[in-house]
Enzyme design. Structure first.
Site, PDB file in Angstrom:
ATOM      1  N   SER A 132       0.829  -1.200   0.000  1.00  0.00           N
ATOM      2  CA  SER A 132       0.000   0.000   0.000  1.00  0.00           C
ATOM      3  C   SER A 132       0.869   1.258   0.000  1.00  0.00           C
ATOM      4  O   SER A 132       1.624   1.483  -0.940  1.00  0.00           O
ATOM      5  CB  SER A 132      -0.952  -0.042   1.197  1.00  0.00           C
ATOM      6  OG  SER A 132      -1.941   0.955   1.100  1.00  0.00           O
ATOM      7  N   HIS A 188      -7.301  -5.970   0.826  1.00  0.00           N
ATOM      8  CA  HIS A 188      -6.147  -5.107   1.089  1.00  0.00           C
ATOM      9  C   HIS A 188      -5.370  -5.523   2.350  1.00  0.00           C
ATOM     10  O   HIS A 188      -4.399  -4.869   2.721  1.00  0.00           O
ATOM     11  CB  HIS A 188      -6.634  -3.658   1.256  1.00  0.00           C
ATOM     12  CG  HIS A 188      -5.575  -2.615   1.083  1.00  0.00           C
ATOM     13  ND1 HIS A 188      -5.026  -2.292  -0.145  1.00  0.00           N
ATOM     14  CD2 HIS A 188      -4.948  -1.803   1.987  1.00  0.00           C
ATOM     15  CE1 HIS A 188      -4.121  -1.335   0.004  1.00  0.00           C
ATOM     16  NE2 HIS A 188      -4.036  -1.021   1.293  1.00  0.00           N
ATOM     17  N   ASP A 205     -10.070  -5.734  -3.279  1.00  0.00           N
ATOM     18  CA  ASP A 205      -9.509  -4.672  -2.448  1.00  0.00           C
ATOM     19  C   ASP A 205     -10.430  -3.457  -2.535  1.00  0.00           C
ATOM     20  O   ASP A 205     -10.660  -2.927  -3.628  1.00  0.00           O
ATOM     21  CB  ASP A 205      -8.108  -4.334  -2.980  1.00  0.00           C
ATOM     22  CG  ASP A 205      -7.360  -3.324  -2.148  1.00  0.00           C
ATOM     23  OD1 ASP A 205      -8.002  -2.453  -1.528  1.00  0.00           O
ATOM     24  OD2 ASP A 205      -6.119  -3.384  -2.141  1.00  0.00           O
TER      25      ASP A 205
END
Length: 293
Positions: free
Chosen positions: A162, A273, A240
């Protein structure tokens, strides 16, 4: 207090061992040190694989974590130590921002600005620029400390998730002589054009978007062109919830296809995620890096 959790006093370099746990024949350790760059006490975690030849330098991989994380998220959740022990790879896990009561934070304690959200850049704006120099910390200060305290190879690999995927990609693309490979999970690849990046960059760097390009993977890849190349692997979960809202991964793949930059982008149905996603594919990433280290 056991020997595994006892704190070792700081040595002449200011490095203090906070914890040490046997893990897959190696050691999972945590250290603190005084950072001159960030002007605060910093912690980082290290996995040291079983040492076969004490005179041989270890290959090393730097892992950059995402928003709200510390240096401990990856070591506790990714399950990377087993494969790292097999491959003989040292894992280095820094924190995601400067820390301390004197460190500026978002006025509303937002998760995506301030503490835990350093974005791996060098801030230029008040009140951030005195401490939020995470780019220099990751690229220069921490590697210098690691190279002094441990036997590691001159070139390392770098990876992240991320916000950390953003950091890994931008740092690798800007420092190809320092890194032999890069990989990322669900990275913020075009921060200049997504909410997370625009909020952080406008606060840390100001309103001139030309200043943002030094920390934008899409802009950096275009600048490097297809002839300057570092081995790259990117994984993205299609379930995600940030994939579309924060424009993760796909814009960088589009640039790579546009300019002919060789990189592998993989998309996975059903994955989100979280670190469950990271844990599912971290072995493949470590084996990818082992080919180049």
């Amino acid at each position: 207090m056991t020997a595994e959790t006892a704190v070792t006093p700081a040595d002449a370099t200011g490095l203090a061992e906070l914890s040490s746990n046997k893990c897959f024949g190696g050691w999972q350790k945590r250290y603190s040190h005084k950072s001159a760059v960030l002007k605060c006490e910093m912690q980082f975690s290290v996995f040291i694989p079983p040492i076969v030849n004490p005179d041989e330098k270890l290959p090393a991989l730097y892992w950059l974590s995402g928003l709200t994380c510390t240096d401990e998220n990856f070591s506790a959740k990714a399950g990377a130590q087993r494969v790292a022990a097999e491959l003989g790879i040292m894992l280095i896990m820094p924190d995601t921002s400067p820390r301390g009561d004197h460190i500026p934070d978002a006025a509303d304690a937002a998760y995506d600005l301030g503490l835990g959200a350093g974005f791996y850049i060098n801030a230029t704006q008040e009140p951030w620029h005195d401490h939020y120099q995470m780019y220099d910390y990751i690229v220069d200060e921490l590697p210098a400390l690691i190279n002094k305290e441990f036997k590691v190879k001159a070139k390392s690999a770098i990876a992240g998730h991320s916000m950390g995927g953003h950091g890994a990609l931008t740092i690798a693309l800007s420092n190809m002589k320092q890194y032999c490979s890069v990989s990322a999970f669900a990275p913020i690849v075009n921060p200049s054009d997504c909410q997370w990046g625009q909020k952080a960059f406008s606060n840390y760097l100001g309103d001139k978007q030309r200043d943002w390009e030094a920390y934008d993977s899409c802009a950096l890849m275009r600048q490097q062109g297809k002839f300057l190349h570092i081995p790259m692997l990117v994984d993205q979960g299609l379930d995600d919830n940030f994939y579309h809202t924060q424009k993760l991964t796909k814009p960088l793949e589009d640039v790579a296809l546009e300019i002919g930059y060789e990189a592998e982008f993989r998309y996975h149905v059903g994955y989100d995620h979280s670190y469950f996603f990271v844990a599912s594919f971290i072995e493949e990433h470590l084996r990818f890096h082992a080919k180049h280290l």
